[in-house]
Design a protein around this motif. Structure first.
Motif, PDB file in Angstrom:
ATOM      1  N   VAL A  74       0.947  -1.224  -0.072  1.00 22.68           N
ATOM      2  CA  VAL A  74      -0.047   0.057   0.102  1.00 22.68           C
ATOM      3  C   VAL A  74       0.936   1.189   0.003  1.00 22.68           C
ATOM      4  CG1 VAL A  74      -2.006  -0.994   1.142  1.00 22.68           C
ATOM      5  CG2 VAL A  74      -0.290  -0.185   2.627  1.00 22.68           C
ATOM      6  N   GLY A  76       1.755   5.538  -1.772  1.00 25.14           N
ATOM      7  CA  GLY A  76       2.115   5.917  -2.998  1.00 25.14           C
ATOM      8  C   GLY A  76       2.058   7.635  -2.792  1.00 25.14           C
ATOM      9  N   GLU A  89      -1.231   3.226   4.818  1.00 29.84           N
ATOM     10  CA  GLU A  89      -0.380   2.221   5.834  1.00 29.84           C
ATOM     11  C   GLU A  89      -1.450   2.053   6.914  1.00 29.84           C
ATOM     12  OE1 GLU A  89       0.801   4.962   4.707  1.00 29.84           O
ATOM     13  OE2 GLU A  89       2.582   4.494   3.327  1.00 29.84           O
ATOM     14  N   HIS A 281       8.496  -6.052   0.464  1.00 26.10           N
ATOM     15  CA  HIS A 281       8.746  -4.324  -0.007  1.00 26.10           C
ATOM     16  C   HIS A 281       7.447  -3.695   0.090  1.00 26.10           C
ATOM     17  CE1 HIS A 281       6.560  -5.839  -3.560  1.00 26.10           C
ATOM     18  NE2 HIS A 281       7.426  -6.709  -3.660  1.00 26.10           N
ATOM     19  N   GLY A 282       7.415  -2.421  -0.376  1.00 26.93           N
ATOM     20  CA  GLY A 282       6.341  -1.556  -0.430  1.00 26.93           C
ATOM     21  C   GLY A 282       5.934  -1.563  -2.021  1.00 26.93           C
ATOM     22  N   SER A 283       5.187  -0.386  -2.214  1.00 28.44           N
ATOM     23  CA  SER A 283       4.304  -0.226  -3.404  1.00 28.44           C
ATOM     24  C   SER A 283       5.141   0.146  -4.505  1.00 28.44           C
ATOM     25  CB  SER A 283       2.986   0.734  -3.276  1.00 28.44           C
ATOM     26  OG  SER A 283       3.494   2.036  -2.749  1.00 28.44           O
ATOM     27  N   ALA A 284       6.378   0.576  -4.428  1.00 32.71           N
ATOM     28  CA  ALA A 284       7.328   0.920  -5.514  1.00 32.71           C
ATOM     29  C   ALA A 284       6.595   1.608  -6.405  1.00 32.71           C
ATOM     30  CB  ALA A 284       7.889  -0.312  -6.269  1.00 32.71           C
ATOM     31  N   ASP A 286       7.714   4.210  -8.184  1.00 34.27           N
ATOM     32  CA  ASP A 286       8.641   4.389  -9.350  1.00 34.27           C
ATOM     33  C   ASP A 286       8.548   3.474 -10.414  1.00 34.27           C
ATOM     34  OD1 ASP A 286       9.506   2.653  -7.347  1.00 34.27           O
ATOM     35  OD2 ASP A 286      11.753   3.055  -8.107  1.00 34.27           O
ATOM     36  N   ASN A 294       9.186  -7.273  -9.653  1.00 28.96           N
ATOM     37  CA  ASN A 294       9.561  -8.585  -9.541  1.00 28.96           C
ATOM     38  C   ASN A 294       8.471  -9.248  -8.826  1.00 28.96           C
ATOM     39  OD1 ASN A 294      10.417 -11.184  -8.480  1.00 28.96           O
ATOM     40  ND2 ASN A 294      12.479 -10.350  -7.870  1.00 28.96           N
TER      41      ASN A 294
END
Ligand code: NAD
Length: 384
Positions: A74, A76, A89, A281-284, A286, A294
């Motif tokens: 979640v 962004g 979050e 990991h987070g919501s990336a 970028d 991945n």
């Protein structure tokens, strides 16, 4: 009776990697004849856009009645201006606290094929297999009072409360001792007891609990030293147990040792053996929407879900399945745990073939996108 999974993709790359995990689940159902129903819900920014809140009461009810939750990520920039109480979050934190998911198991295991992708020299990380057991529903992230206040002189002051009850420390210590007993027999408890009273109590309670685990070698380490040791000589660790904030930071550090944050799954379990499974990991944002993420951490989270929450005959209280969280192997014969084994093997197979997403790419590899990597895992899973 069919098992119920609630699928919460979230934001950013969440929906993309979840789509791949669901393809893999379909293939696993087909191969192993699993009777699993999947329902879907919104969480985080997607839920704010639709419902005005990061987790609606309806979605929380669905979560309560599911055997397990498969969670994406979640957050962004779109929701950065939300008030703190309504940030994406908060949906994740609410799920963890409402379902009492107090035990977060974060394996940091290096697939041998990716030794070169680690930020450390291959000889320091080859064979790395650490399990970080992080307390997830207490500590400074939940402590009250908290806030920002204005002092008499007009200056603003931010404050949080770092608090742990003895019972909270005791139950996470038990999980960690059980895990260590099933693995290498070594447990390192991480605290800052030279400065913080709350972690002084943490150390006392962990020592008390150790009386029931004479077969586990207990050590203690201050968190600053633990961070240093993780990047100096990570293979010295077997199981590490620590509180919410220290565990948050140390497990991300351990994640990088394995080459990519895009490879690491996690499980958060309660005492009823219900669990929420998510990549670390987070919501990336970028790379969101670019077919670059991945999906393997999400796919490996699905494997953990099948093993910890859907396989018959394992119980958190007995610590029966904790060790497999790090070894990524299980000898149980139920369909769900066989499916978990097969998914992990399929991931290893695609890495053997040289297939890589950009975050784990190396010279001579076959670079592929999110969807192609998901397809490759499905093909490997079905090609038996
Ligand atoms: P992040 O984990 O989203 O990204 C960090 C870096 O890792 C980025 O360069 C990203 O592109 C890369 N990355 C992450 N996952 C990847 C994957 N599967 N494949 C390839 N590369 C990947 O952390 P961040 O940038 O600090 O945070 C971005 C957003 O995610 C923020 O809104 C943050 O609050 C949120 N977040 C959510 C969670 C969660 O949902 N559990 C956890 C951490 C951060």
């Amino acid at each position: 009776m069919s098992k119920q999974i609630l699928c919460l993709p979230g934001d950013g790359i969440g929906p993309e990697i979840m789509a791949e995990a669901l393809k893999v689940l379909d293939a696993a159902k087909q191969r192993f004849g699993l009777d699993i129903d999947v329902s879907h819900g919104l969480v985080g920014g997607a839920a704010i856009d639709h419902d005005g809140v990061p987790l609606s009461d309806e979605t929380l009810e669905l979560a309560r009645h599911s055997d397990a939750i498969l969670f994406g990520a979640v957050g962004g920039p779109k929701w950065d201006d939300q008030p703190m109480a309504n940030r994406p979050e908060k949906g994740l934190l609410k799920l963890r606290s409402e379902l009492d998911l107090f035990a977060n198991l974060r394996p940091a295991m290096l697939f041998p094929q990716l030794a070169g992708a680690s930020s450390l020299k291959p000889k320091l990380v080859a064979g790395l297999d650490i399990l970080i057991v992080r307390e997830l529903t207490g500590g400074i992230y939940f402590g009250e009072p908290r806030g920002v206040r204005t002092l008499g002189n007009g200056e603003r002051e931010g404050y949080n409360t770092y608090v742990y009850r003895e019972s909270e420390i005791r139950r996470i210590a038990k999980v960690a001792f059980e895990a260590a007993r099933k693995r290498g027999g070594r447990l390192c408890s991480v605290d800052k007891s030279n400065v913080l009273e709350v972690t002084g109590l943490w150390r006392e309670v962990v020592v008390e609990e150790s009386a029931g685990y004479n077969d586990v070698e207990l050590s203690h380490m201050y968190v600053d030293n633990a961070a240093m040791q993780l990047v100096r000589a990570p293979k010295q660790f077997d199981v590490m147990v620590t509180g919410n904030m220290f565990g948050d930071i140390l497990s991300d550090c351990a994640a990088m040792l394995t080459g990519s944050i895009g490879m690491l799954p996690s499980a958060s379990l309660n005492e009823r053996h219900q669990g929420m499974y998510e990549p670390v990991h987070g919501s990336a944002p970028d790379i969101a929407g670019k077919n670059k993420a991945n999906p393997l951490a999400q796919i490996l989270s699905l494997a953990m879900l099948l093993r910890f929450s859907l396989a018959e005959g394992s119980s958190l209280a007995e610590g029966s399945s904790l060790a497999e969280g790090s070894s990524l192997a299980n000898s149980s014969s139920t369909g769900a745990s066989k499916a978990a084994d097969a998914i992990e093997k399929a991931v290893s197979d695609v890495l053997d073939k040289g297939y890589r997403t950009a975050d784990i790419a190396s010279e001579g590899c076959q670079l592929m996108g999110t969807a192609e990597m998901g397809d490759a895992v499905v093909n490997s899973l079905l090609s038996v």
